[in-house]
Scaffold this motif. Structure first.
Motif, PDB file in Angstrom:
ATOM      1  N   HIS A  63      -6.060-137.525  92.843  1.00 18.81           N
ATOM      2  CA  HIS A  63      -5.269-138.765  92.863  1.00 18.81           C
ATOM      3  C   HIS A  63      -4.181-138.617  93.910  1.00 18.81           C
ATOM      4  O   HIS A  63      -4.074-137.570  94.561  1.00 18.81           O
ATOM      5  CB  HIS A  63      -4.709-139.110  91.480  1.00 18.81           C
ATOM      6  N   HIS A  65      -0.722-138.628  93.858  1.00 14.43           N
ATOM      7  CA  HIS A  65       0.621-138.067  93.688  1.00 14.43           C
ATOM      8  C   HIS A  65       0.879-136.921  94.655  1.00 14.43           C
ATOM      9  O   HIS A  65      -0.015-136.122  94.950  1.00 14.43           O
ATOM     10  CB  HIS A  65       0.852-137.629  92.247  1.00 14.43           C
ATOM     11  N   HIS A  68      -0.465-133.385  94.791  1.00 11.68           N
ATOM     12  CA  HIS A  68      -1.912-133.228  94.939  1.00 11.68           C
ATOM     13  C   HIS A  68      -2.396-133.581  96.343  1.00 11.68           C
ATOM     14  O   HIS A  68      -3.543-133.283  96.682  1.00 11.68           O
ATOM     15  CB  HIS A  68      -2.640-134.093  93.899  1.00 11.68           C
ATOM     16  N   HIS A 151      -3.948-142.613  84.751  1.00 10.19           N
ATOM     17  CA  HIS A 151      -2.757-141.913  85.261  1.00 10.19           C
ATOM     18  C   HIS A 151      -2.249-142.622  86.520  1.00 10.19           C
ATOM     19  O   HIS A 151      -1.045-142.762  86.740  1.00 10.19           O
ATOM     20  CB  HIS A 151      -3.121-140.458  85.534  1.00 10.19           C
ATOM     21  N   ASP A 175      -4.608-135.354  86.767  1.00  9.68           N
ATOM     22  CA  ASP A 175      -3.569-135.537  85.748  1.00  9.68           C
ATOM     23  C   ASP A 175      -3.948-136.569  84.688  1.00  9.68           C
ATOM     24  O   ASP A 175      -3.093-137.040  83.933  1.00  9.68           O
ATOM     25  CB  ASP A 175      -2.241-135.936  86.407  1.00  9.68           C
TER      26      ASP A 175
HETATM   27 ZN    ZN Z   1      -0.138-137.005  88.919  1.00 13.40          ZN
END
Ligand code: ZN
Length: 281
Positions: A63, A65, A68, A151, A175
């Motif tokens: 994802h 964020h 990551h 998420h 996550d």
């Molecule tokens: Zn995350």
């Protein structure tokens, strides 16, 4: 710290920066790396830690964020040009949330005093995934599964089928699940839809399968079912307060009915109310 085997050919390693869990899958064609850390320096460290395992074939982002994806630029550089796979909605999240987050951290270095964000160039995946896709690693293949909103709206999980029939599959879920604490409601989260998304995912996970979250250690399907209950109870609470016409402050004031602290819930309630407002339109 070193690589730990989660399943045959599936290794993970926890890094102190953001306590992220980095996973690598080993095939005869090369390595598939999952997530890139929170800076080009993190990514360079991960890359050097991969060297004893073999040559890197490709990268997958679970994802958008920052912890990551902010290492993506290291692997996308002209000298390497490693393909990076990600959910087709991931680039939009980078623009809407992560670029703003980076700008805010750069503008006020007191919020993250231990970090240096100057070198980060936000770099989206180079191959966008809209439907279930297989990546061929030679002696094995890995399935990329883009999820519905949870998420974030750009979550993608990996399923690594077992090589022999002695154990279960391995799932790398970013996550959408977390260990040791409950999953975090971060930027661009969908607290109302998340339980349904996780429930559908767990429908596919077997009792003997191994699940690798984006933070923490490998867990079982039962662990996922317990997290689903927490997410579902939180969504139900948000729904109930929204239906009663409460504002965010009133909603968070009733602390005893939540599994999270009010500070961790503020964003969940705000985002949940936005989802429910859209449902009414
Ligand atoms: Zn995350």
């Amino acid at each position: 710290m070193t690589w730990t085997m989660a399943a045959p050919g599936v290794l993970f390693r926890r890094y102190p920066q953001d306590d992220i869990t980095i996973t690598v899958i080993r095939g005869t064609r090369g390595l598939l790396l999952v997530d890139t850390g929170s800076s080009p320096a993190d990514a360079a460290l991960i890359h050097s830690d991969l060297e004893p395992l073999g040559a890197l074939l490709c990268v997958v982002n679970t994802h958008a964020h920052y912890d990551h994806t902010f290492g993506n630029q290291h692997f996308a550089a002209d000298s390497l040009r490693v393909p990076i796979y990600g959910h087709h909605l991931l680039p939009a999240h980078l623009v809407e949330y992560e670029a703003r987050r980076l700008a805010a951290w750069r503008a006020d270095t007191s919020t993250e005093p231990d970090r240096d964000w100057r070198d980060v160039v936000i770099t989206p995946p180079t191959a966008l995934i809209r439907e279930r896709t297989w990546i061929d690693l030679g002696d094995r293949s890995v399935e990329l599964i883009p999820l519905e909103p949870g998420h974030t709206d750009g979550d993608l999980v990996l399923r690594v089928p077992v090589l022999d029939d002695g154990s279960g599959d391995t799932w790398i879920v970013g996550d959408v699940m977390e260990e040791p604490g409950p999953p975090m409601y971060g930027s661009g989260c969908f607290p109302i839809r998340w339980p349904e998304t996780l429930s559908r995912l767990l429908d596919e996970v077997g009792e003997r399968d191994v699940i690798l979250p984006g933070h923490g250690v490998p867990v079982s399907r039962d662990f996922g079912v317990a997290q689903l209950a927490v997410l579902a109870a939180t969504a139900d609470n948000i729904r109930r307060h929204h239906a009663a016409g409460h504002d965010i402050e009133q909603t968070l004031g009733v602390t005893e009915e939540w599994a999270y602290s009010p500070a961790a819930l503020e964003l969940a309630v705000r985002r949940g109310f936005e989802e429910l407002d859209r449902e009414r339109e």
